[in-house]
Design a protein around this motif. Structure first.
Motif, PDB file in Angstrom:
ATOM      1  N   LYS A   1       1.865  -0.299   8.516  1.00  0.00           N
ATOM      2  CA  LYS A   1       2.480  -0.705   7.258  1.00  0.00           C
ATOM      3  C   LYS A   1       1.481  -1.499   6.399  1.00  0.00           C
ATOM      4  O   LYS A   1       1.431  -1.340   5.173  1.00  0.00           O
ATOM      5  CB  LYS A   1       3.719  -1.557   7.529  1.00  0.00           C
ATOM      6  CG  LYS A   1       4.851  -0.834   8.231  1.00  0.00           C
ATOM      7  CD  LYS A   1       5.589   0.093   7.282  1.00  0.00           C
ATOM      8  CE  LYS A   1       6.836   0.679   7.952  1.00  0.00           C
ATOM      9  NZ  LYS A   1       7.587   1.579   7.050  1.00  0.00           N
ATOM     10  N   ALA A   2       0.683  -2.363   7.053  1.00  0.00           N
ATOM     11  CA  ALA A   2      -0.324  -3.138   6.331  1.00  0.00           C
ATOM     12  C   ALA A   2      -1.373  -2.221   5.721  1.00  0.00           C
ATOM     13  O   ALA A   2      -1.852  -2.448   4.605  1.00  0.00           O
ATOM     14  CB  ALA A   2      -0.974  -4.154   7.275  1.00  0.00           C
ATOM     15  N   TRP A   3      -1.720  -1.172   6.439  1.00  0.00           N
ATOM     16  CA  TRP A   3      -2.709  -0.212   5.937  1.00  0.00           C
ATOM     17  C   TRP A   3      -2.217   0.420   4.629  1.00  0.00           C
ATOM     18  O   TRP A   3      -2.999   0.611   3.692  1.00  0.00           O
ATOM     19  CB  TRP A   3      -2.961   0.880   6.976  1.00  0.00           C
ATOM     20  CG  TRP A   3      -4.054   1.841   6.581  1.00  0.00           C
ATOM     21  CD1 TRP A   3      -5.368   1.766   6.900  1.00  0.00           C
ATOM     22  CD2 TRP A   3      -3.891   3.021   5.789  1.00  0.00           C
ATOM     23  NE1 TRP A   3      -6.051   2.828   6.349  1.00  0.00           N
ATOM     24  CE2 TRP A   3      -5.166   3.613   5.652  1.00  0.00           C
ATOM     25  CE3 TRP A   3      -2.804   3.644   5.173  1.00  0.00           C
ATOM     26  CZ2 TRP A   3      -5.380   4.791   4.941  1.00  0.00           C
ATOM     27  CZ3 TRP A   3      -3.014   4.811   4.450  1.00  0.00           C
ATOM     28  CH2 TRP A   3      -4.282   5.379   4.337  1.00  0.00           C
ATOM     29  N   VAL A   4      -0.944   0.727   4.537  1.00  0.00           N
ATOM     30  CA  VAL A   4      -0.397   1.349   3.334  1.00  0.00           C
ATOM     31  C   VAL A   4      -0.596   0.426   2.125  1.00  0.00           C
ATOM     32  O   VAL A   4      -1.020   0.867   1.038  1.00  0.00           O
ATOM     33  CB  VAL A   4       1.089   1.695   3.533  1.00  0.00           C
ATOM     34  CG1 VAL A   4       1.709   2.179   2.228  1.00  0.00           C
ATOM     35  CG2 VAL A   4       1.252   2.744   4.626  1.00  0.00           C
ATOM     36  N   THR A   5      -0.298  -0.867   2.290  1.00  0.00           N
ATOM     37  CA  THR A   5      -0.478  -1.820   1.191  1.00  0.00           C
ATOM     38  C   THR A   5      -1.944  -1.934   0.806  1.00  0.00           C
ATOM     39  O   THR A   5      -2.302  -1.896  -0.380  1.00  0.00           O
ATOM     40  CB  THR A   5       0.054  -3.206   1.592  1.00  0.00           C
ATOM     41  OG1 THR A   5       1.430  -3.114   1.938  1.00  0.00           O
ATOM     42  CG2 THR A   5      -0.112  -4.197   0.451  1.00  0.00           C
ATOM     43  N   ALA A   6      -2.809  -2.096   1.821  1.00  0.00           N
ATOM     44  CA  ALA A   6      -4.233  -2.254   1.549  1.00  0.00           C
ATOM     45  C   ALA A   6      -4.826  -1.001   0.917  1.00  0.00           C
ATOM     46  O   ALA A   6      -5.651  -1.081  -0.002  1.00  0.00           O
ATOM     47  CB  ALA A   6      -4.970  -2.597   2.844  1.00  0.00           C
ATOM     48  N   ALA A   7      -4.394   0.161   1.381  1.00  0.00           N
ATOM     49  CA  ALA A   7      -4.921   1.418   0.849  1.00  0.00           C
ATOM     50  C   ALA A   7      -4.578   1.587  -0.623  1.00  0.00           C
ATOM     51  O   ALA A   7      -5.375   2.102  -1.408  1.00  0.00           O
ATOM     52  CB  ALA A   7      -4.377   2.590   1.660  1.00  0.00           C
ATOM     53  N   ALA A   8      -3.388   1.146  -1.016  1.00  0.00           N
ATOM     54  CA  ALA A   8      -2.991   1.253  -2.420  1.00  0.00           C
ATOM     55  C   ALA A   8      -3.885   0.399  -3.302  1.00  0.00           C
ATOM     56  O   ALA A   8      -4.206   0.776  -4.432  1.00  0.00           O
ATOM     57  CB  ALA A   8      -1.533   0.844  -2.578  1.00  0.00           C
ATOM     58  N   ALA A   9      -4.299  -0.772  -2.794  1.00  0.00           N
ATOM     59  CA  ALA A   9      -5.185  -1.648  -3.570  1.00  0.00           C
ATOM     60  C   ALA A   9      -6.598  -1.101  -3.618  1.00  0.00           C
ATOM     61  O   ALA A   9      -7.292  -1.231  -4.631  1.00  0.00           O
ATOM     62  CB  ALA A   9      -5.187  -3.048  -2.965  1.00  0.00           C
ATOM     63  N   LEU A  10      -7.039  -0.469  -2.537  1.00  0.00           N
ATOM     64  CA  LEU A  10      -8.401   0.057  -2.463  1.00  0.00           C
ATOM     65  C   LEU A  10      -8.534   1.370  -3.212  1.00  0.00           C
ATOM     66  O   LEU A  10      -9.418   1.546  -4.057  1.00  0.00           O
ATOM     67  CB  LEU A  10      -8.796   0.224  -0.996  1.00  0.00           C
ATOM     68  CG  LEU A  10     -10.250   0.533  -0.684  1.00  0.00           C
ATOM     69  CD1 LEU A  10     -11.180  -0.518  -1.275  1.00  0.00           C
ATOM     70  CD2 LEU A  10     -10.450   0.619   0.832  1.00  0.00           C
TER      71      LEU A  10
END
Length: 373
Positions: A325-334
């Motif tokens: 779930k954290a990866w999804v948030t971080a990926a959207a920012a990156l």
């Protein structure tokens, strides 16, 4: 300014203090006397005035010092003595800068200064030049030596060593003003860390929310110190800079509570921005097949770490769930297809609790790389 109902005093950067000390020393070198008060122009046009803490004249030089007042900011250089020594140089040589005792030297590329230069940043240099020109005119020829009393010791409390600045502190400041508890200085240190790593051609960076996760993440991947980015709570600040200053791979590492916040969509995971949502954790546990008793226990947990313990005892792999779930948030920012992104979740003792596969951030959420042992 006001925060949490308290009026907080602003202060002055080391660059402002260095510029004011330089102006006073220049006046003494040219006129034979130091001013009672010395003012200096900030980038915004304001002109604060300072009282000198030290004065000294000698054969061909003048030295003045100002004690830095950082206001109510918990700055490691608050109370430090910033001194400037001016010496005349050959006609036509212009203004040169020298690192005195307690000021570092740049030893790695990637910073806005060349290797071998004194760690006196561009804006402070501009302020120092302007201060000299006010007193001596634009056709001035001086060597400016900036020093900081106990600067070598103070530098040990900063990221200078990691950035390749050795021997002391940096003379910093972009506005000349220290805003109490501002995130600006930290964000800029994140950016400079990325710049240095890129200049060294490092293929893999690790941004950590704290010391424990940084050490654990470094050991997990065997990364050099220059690959470590002390992003603290500013996950978004790091990822957004990487979006325009890319590297092949980045890992985001943090403790269970902060990674849970990231999983819940928060890119600034400071406690003041909000608490991890235990109700949201309970929903994740419900999706994983938790019993009603466990869901109630998670909702009533006293902290995220406790909720993790409850879930793990029931055989629910919270670590990998939160990591994905954290990866999804971080990926959207990156948001780049040429940067591989992965997440590491650690407990407070540095034990790995969850991870994802390194996956380009424009792909689907990655599958974790097996169980955590």
């Amino acid at each position: 300014m006001e925060t949490d109902g308290k009026n907080l005093r602003r202060g002055w950067t080391t660059g402002t203090c260095a510029a004011a000390a330089t102006k006073a020393a220049c006046q003494a070198l040219l006129t034979g006397s130091f001013p009672d008060l010395v003012d200096v122009e900030l980038p915004n046009g304001s002109r604060p005035a300072f009282v000198l803490a030290t004065e000294e004249k000698g054969d061909g030089f003048a030295r003045a010092g100002i004690v830095k007042d950082a206001g109510d900011d918990p700055d490691v250089t608050h109370g430090a003595l910033i001194e400037s020594t001016l010496r005349r140089t050959e006609t036509g040589s212009g203004i040169s800068f020298k690192a005195g005792k307690g000021v570092g030297i740049v030893t790695r590329p990637g910073l806005p200064l060349s290797v071998g230069e004194p760690a006196i940043n561009p804006v402070p240099r501009q302020m120092i030049l302007a201060a000299i020109h006010e007193v001596a005119g634009t056709e001035s020829d001086f060597e400016v030596e900036i020093s900081v009393r106990d600067g070598e010791t103070l530098a040990e409390k900063t990221l200078n060593g990691r950035l390749g600045i050795v021997g002391g502190l940096s003379i910093l400041g972009t506005t000349g003003i220290v805003i109490p508890f501002s995130c600006s200085a930290w964000i800029h240190s994140i950016w400079r860390g990325i710049d240095v790593a890129r200049a060294e051609g490092l293929p893999h960076l690790l941004g950590a929310t704290g010391n424990a996760s940084e050490k654990a993440g470094q050991a997990f991947y065997g990364l050099p110190e220059t690959a470590l980015i002390d992003m603290g709570d500013f996950i978004g600040g790091m990822l957004k800079y990487l979006k325009t200053h890319p590297v092949p791979r980045v890992t985001v590492a943090g403790g269970v509570a902060k990674m849970t916040k990231l999983a819940q969509g928060m890119l600034d995971v400071h406690s003041k921005r909000g608490l991890a949502d235990l109700e949201a954790l309970a929903k994740l546990a419900e999706e994983a097949g938790a019993t009603s008793e466990l869901l109630t226990a998670i909702r009533n947990a006293n902290m995220v770490a406790h909720a993790f313990q409850l879930a793990e005892a029931a055989g629910i792999d919270f670590g990998n769930i939160v990591a994905q779930k954290a990866w999804v948030t971080a990926a959207a920012a990156l948001g780049r297809d040429d940067i591989a992104l992965d997440i590491l979740v650690f407990d407070r003792d540095g034990n790995l609790k969850g991870r994802t596969a390194p996956t380009p951030s424009n792909r689907a959420a990655p599958i974790s790389e097996g169980p955590i042992g």
